[in-house]
Design a protein around this motif. Sequence first.
Motif, PDB file in Angstrom:
ATOM      1  N   LEU A   5      40.124 -69.543 -40.655  1.00  0.00           N
ATOM      2  CA  LEU A   5      40.291 -70.688 -39.755  1.00  0.00           C
ATOM      3  C   LEU A   5      39.370 -71.860 -40.071  1.00  0.00           C
ATOM      4  O   LEU A   5      39.739 -73.018 -39.857  1.00  0.00           O
ATOM      5  N   HIS A  48      40.622 -74.945 -41.899  1.00  0.00           N
ATOM      6  CA  HIS A  48      41.719 -75.624 -41.199  1.00  0.00           C
ATOM      7  C   HIS A  48      41.236 -76.446 -40.013  1.00  0.00           C
ATOM      8  O   HIS A  48      41.922 -77.382 -39.577  1.00  0.00           O
ATOM      9  N   LEU A  49      40.076 -76.106 -39.474  1.00  0.00           N
ATOM     10  CA  LEU A  49      39.555 -76.826 -38.310  1.00  0.00           C
ATOM     11  C   LEU A  49      38.641 -77.985 -38.681  1.00  0.00           C
ATOM     12  O   LEU A  49      38.341 -78.837 -37.845  1.00  0.00           O
ATOM     13  N   ARG A  50      38.218 -78.031 -39.939  1.00  0.00           N
ATOM     14  CA  ARG A  50      37.325 -79.105 -40.381  1.00  0.00           C
ATOM     15  C   ARG A  50      37.997 -80.467 -40.161  1.00  0.00           C
ATOM     16  O   ARG A  50      39.135 -80.673 -40.537  1.00  0.00           O
ATOM     17  N   THR A  53      38.991 -81.772 -37.344  1.00  0.00           N
ATOM     18  CA  THR A  53      39.978 -81.821 -36.262  1.00  0.00           C
ATOM     19  C   THR A  53      39.363 -82.110 -34.902  1.00  0.00           C
ATOM     20  O   THR A  53      40.087 -82.302 -33.927  1.00  0.00           O
TER      21      THR A  53
END
Length: 154
Positions: free
Chosen positions: A54, A57-59, A61
């Motif tokens: 994860l 993918h969260l960088r 956001t």
Amino acid sequence: MPAPAHTIHYTYAEYLALEASSNIRHEFLDGQIYAMAGATPEHAALAAAIIGLLFPHLRGTGCRLYDADLRVRTPSGLATYPDISVVCGPTERDGEDQNAVANPTVVIEVLSRSTEEYDRGDKLEHYKSVPSLRQVLLVSHQDRAIEVWTRGGD
């Protein structure tokens, strides 16, 4: 064995004092304090693998990923430590507990034999009381399966 004459009910402040001085974590609900079992190496490895997947993918956001050291408190009164939590936007602290987050966006629980029934039942119901929560993922350690509970418009 006879039943105890009365059940001891703790305040949230008493729970916080115990947590501050304890080397194990506890859940709190309805005046009761419950010791949390330690995870197996497989459980811990699966949670770590999910965090690893994860993280990229969260960088960028506006969302932040947390491991099982983050305490989450639900409006229904449960204080617990999900295996993985995601908070999007500013972190909101619980009014009584500055070390507990009140606004997770996603909660992920890696199921174990000893907690699976609780995670799928009562704990899930407590998570549903969190207005900011959009998804709960229940990850099986026995099967290659992930159950995703997504909040609908209602």
